[in-house]
Design a protein around this motif. Sequence first.
Motif, PDB file in Angstrom:
ATOM      1  N   ASP A   1      53.724  68.904  55.174  1.00 41.34           N
ATOM      2  CA  ASP A   1      54.318  67.572  55.123  1.00 41.34           C
ATOM      3  C   ASP A   1      54.689  67.121  53.718  1.00 41.34           C
ATOM      4  N   THR A   2      54.139  67.727  52.693  1.00 43.23           N
ATOM      5  CA  THR A   2      54.509  67.380  51.321  1.00 43.23           C
ATOM      6  C   THR A   2      55.993  67.632  51.060  1.00 43.23           C
TER       7      THR A   2
ATOM      8  N   ILE B   1      53.666  59.647  51.094  1.00 47.57           N
ATOM      9  CA  ILE B   1      53.105  60.799  51.800  1.00 47.57           C
ATOM     10  C   ILE B   1      51.597  60.843  51.574  1.00 47.57           C
TER      11      ILE B   1
ATOM     12  N   THR C   1      50.223  62.629  59.076  1.00 49.46           N
ATOM     13  CA  THR C   1      49.779  63.891  58.494  1.00 49.46           C
ATOM     14  C   THR C   1      48.288  64.051  58.755  1.00 49.46           C
TER      15      THR C   1
ATOM     16  N   TRP D   1      50.568  70.521  61.349  1.00 54.76           N
ATOM     17  CA  TRP D   1      50.361  69.658  60.185  1.00 54.76           C
ATOM     18  C   TRP D   1      50.365  68.172  60.511  1.00 54.76           C
ATOM     19  N   GLY D   2      50.901  67.812  61.674  1.00 52.33           N
ATOM     20  CA  GLY D   2      50.966  66.387  61.983  1.00 52.33           C
ATOM     21  C   GLY D   2      51.988  66.087  63.062  1.00 52.33           C
TER      22      GLY D   2
END
Length: 202
Positions: free
Chosen positions: A76-77, A113, A141, A184-185
């Motif tokens: 997600d970054t 984020i 996330t 991841w989310g």
Amino acid sequence: MRSSLVAALLLSGSAFAAEPRFATITATACADSKTQLLEAAKAQGLALSEDQIGSLSSDTGNIVATSIAGFEKVPDTEYAKGVDVAFVYIDSPDAGVPAGYYRVNVRANPEDIQVGKYKAIATLVDKDGKAVAQRATRVETFPAPLQAARYGSPMNVGLQQQTIRDYNLTRFFKTVTIIMVRPWGTLVIDLFGVDYSDYYGF
């Protein structure tokens, strides 16, 4: 809490062509729409998650969507740079965009984020590479990736049709969201431009 969220999204969001609560299209038409989505993506040099293609046909219009192949592996970054997450076909007068195929790119402010919930923006990009519209997006996330063996597929994509009431203006909005769950989310993208995050409190 996280497990409940994932279960709720999958149960409420996976509205594929055979689901009875939506007006459905025939099996042949469904297969044709999936084939056409794959062909349109190929013409744009995009590979899709074929097993995740979902279709929705109702009085709202016709929507076909799936994730971009490999999106389930992107941390997600990367939203800070913008990530191509999905490819959709939209044909609905309520969508506010011309009928057609769109690449969906999601971008979040780097400072937003985090582990937990935050907002992002999804941009609908047409076949000519033109940004046609931006849509409200909610991201969550997870602190650690989900285990695919526990939750099944490492990627789940669903479509959900909703009617949201604006209590201030006493009117109703039809909207379709694409819900994406991966290790991841999660992503909840409003395809019609109706940001109802306050309605649900996230």
